[in-house]
Design an enzyme around this catalytic site. Structure first.
Site, PDB file in Angstrom:
ATOM      1  N   ASP A  26       0.836  -1.197   0.000  1.00 21.95           N
ATOM      2  CA  ASP A  26       0.000   0.000   0.000  1.00 21.95           C
ATOM      3  C   ASP A  26       0.875   1.253   0.000  1.00 21.95           C
ATOM      4  O   ASP A  26       1.980   1.252   0.556  1.00 21.95           O
ATOM      5  CB  ASP A  26      -0.892  -0.025   1.250  1.00 21.95           C
ATOM      6  CG  ASP A  26      -2.075   0.925   1.134  1.00 21.95           C
ATOM      7  OD1 ASP A  26      -2.278   1.508   0.050  1.00 21.95           O
ATOM      8  OD2 ASP A  26      -2.783   1.099   2.134  1.00 21.95           O
ATOM      9  N   ASN A  74     -10.565  -3.477  -6.015  1.00 23.39           N
ATOM     10  CA  ASN A  74      -9.843  -2.489  -6.823  1.00 23.39           C
ATOM     11  C   ASN A  74     -10.559  -2.131  -8.127  1.00 23.39           C
ATOM     12  O   ASN A  74     -10.238  -1.124  -8.765  1.00 23.39           O
ATOM     13  CB  ASN A  74      -8.402  -2.959  -7.131  1.00 23.39           C
ATOM     14  CG  ASN A  74      -7.463  -2.833  -5.947  1.00 23.39           C
ATOM     15  OD1 ASN A  74      -6.485  -3.573  -5.835  1.00 23.39           O
ATOM     16  ND2 ASN A  74      -7.726  -1.884  -5.055  1.00 23.39           N
TER      17      ASN A  74
HETATM   18  C1  FPP Z   1      -1.787   0.272  -3.273  1.00 30.36           C
HETATM   19  O1  FPP Z   1      -1.366   1.584  -3.442  1.00 30.36           O
HETATM   20  C2  FPP Z   1      -1.318  -0.561  -4.340  1.00 30.36           C
HETATM   21  C3  FPP Z   1      -2.121  -1.208  -5.229  1.00 30.36           C
HETATM   22  C4  FPP Z   1      -3.583  -1.098  -5.244  1.00 30.36           C
HETATM   23  C5  FPP Z   1      -1.603  -2.044  -6.273  1.00 30.36           C
HETATM   24  C6  FPP Z   1      -0.292  -2.731  -6.033  1.00 30.36           C
HETATM   25  C7  FPP Z   1       0.269  -2.989  -7.352  1.00 30.36           C
HETATM   26  C8  FPP Z   1       1.558  -2.941  -7.703  1.00 30.36           C
HETATM   27  C9  FPP Z   1       2.655  -2.725  -6.763  1.00 30.36           C
HETATM   28  C10 FPP Z   1       1.919  -3.072  -9.135  1.00 30.36           C
HETATM   29  C11 FPP Z   1       1.536  -4.333  -9.834  1.00 30.36           C
HETATM   30  C12 FPP Z   1       2.013  -5.561  -9.181  1.00 30.36           C
HETATM   31  C13 FPP Z   1       2.742  -6.556  -9.748  1.00 30.36           C
HETATM   32  C14 FPP Z   1       2.944  -7.836  -8.999  1.00 30.36           C
HETATM   33  C15 FPP Z   1       3.360  -6.444 -11.043  1.00 30.36           C
HETATM   34  P1  FPP Z   1      -2.463   2.744  -3.521  1.00 30.36           P
HETATM   35  O2  FPP Z   1      -2.631   3.103  -4.939  1.00 30.36           O
HETATM   36  O3  FPP Z   1      -3.708   2.303  -2.831  1.00 30.36           O
HETATM   37  O4  FPP Z   1      -1.744   3.854  -2.716  1.00 30.36           O
HETATM   38  P2  FPP Z   1      -2.416   5.037  -1.903  1.00 30.36           P
HETATM   39  O5  FPP Z   1      -3.201   4.388  -0.785  1.00 30.36           O
HETATM   40  O6  FPP Z   1      -1.245   5.806  -1.418  1.00 30.36           O
HETATM   41  O7  FPP Z   1      -3.275   5.806  -2.863  1.00 30.36           O
END
Ligand code: FPP
Length: 246
Positions: A26, A74
């Site tokens: 996250d 998501n």
């Molecule tokens: C949360 O950050 C992250 C995600 C919803 C996606 C995680 C995905 C990746 C790291 C990339 C793809 C993965 C692979 C295995 C290739 P957020 O966007 O919720 O962050 P925030 O809470 O700060 O907005």
């Protein structure tokens, strides 16, 4: 069960090592915002952290690493962001599959990824197949994963067998449910980490986390690296696991 330190080897005094670590990655968006960059840049940096942490876990001898890449919730994000995340997954598979094959990693996916577009499903299936004969550490990517849906699917599957008289209702116990979960042949979950300071499980591995050690760290996912993983593992080593005993 007797109290035990978190898996350390009492014979050698070696540091405890979790067999199975899961991470809620996250903070990509906030990482980007702090730099006045678009959210996409945060996710891109997040993929780089996936690479770094996967390598570090391998080097440390962790048997299984499960990463929450896309939750069943998501889909509620703007279409463009969903499509960016899918794009990054494609890039990751394309660019990293050779390394996984070479490094004897077994790639696994949990979640209802078959609801992704047909070409992405094929890419994922091909990647899984290419590493299927490997015998080393397991990299599990959670795609369109939701723990409640996973448990509901297990219940449906057991109910179907009970209705067909292939299973007695009394035989439905914890082990029977576990055998239906996506994680059925993985080592038990020892350590669940969430980055970015949020303190919730967000529908991730709810069944499997029953006795896992939970660790919430403030680091934003793109900044989480090998040293951060080593620090998390060291914290795990300090925990006393009692499994409900004294
Ligand atoms: C949360 O950050 C992250 C995600 C919803 C996606 C995680 C995905 C990746 C790291 C990339 C793809 C993965 C692979 C295995 C290739 P957020 O966007 O919720 O962050 P925030 O809470 O700060 O907005």
């Amino acid at each position: 069960m007797a109290p035990e330190t978190a898996g350390g080897d009492p014979g050698t005094g070696g540091a405890a090592l979790p067999r199975h670590v899961a991470i809620i990655m996250d903070g990509n968006g906030r990482w980007a915002k702090k730099r006045f960059l678009p959210r996409f840049a945060g996710h891109k940096a997040g993929v780089e952290a996936v690479r770094t942490v996967t390598r570090a876990a391998r080097a440390m001898g962790i048997e299984a690493l499960t990463l929450y890449a896309f939750s069943s919730e998501n889909w509620r994000r703007p279409e463009e962001e969903v499509s960016d995340l899918m794009g990054l997954l494609r890039v990751f598979i394309r660019s990293d599959i050779e390394e996984l094959v070479r490094e004897n990693v077994r790639l696994r996916v949990i979640g209802e990824y078959r609801r992704f577009s047909a070409d992405l499903v094929k890419m994922v299936d091909d990647a899984i197949a290419r590493t299927a004969a490997n015998t080393g550490p397991i990299l599990v990517i959670a795609l369109n994963y939701g723990a409640q849906a996973e448990i509901a699917a297990a219940a449906r599957s057991l109910a179907r067998r009970a209705v067909a008289n292939q299973l007695s209702v009394e035989a439905i116990d914890e082990a029977a449910i576990e055998r239906e979960l996506d994680t059925r042949d993985l080592p038990p979950l020892d350590l669940l980490i969430r980055t970015s300071g949020e303190v919730r499980l967000s529908n991730f591995l709810l069944w499997q986390a029953a006795y896992a050690e939970l660790l919430f760290v403030d680091t934003l996912w793109p900044d989480f690296d090998g040293a951060a993983l080593a620090a998390a593992v060291a914290t795990f080593g300090q925990r006393q696991r009692r499994y409900g005993g004294l």
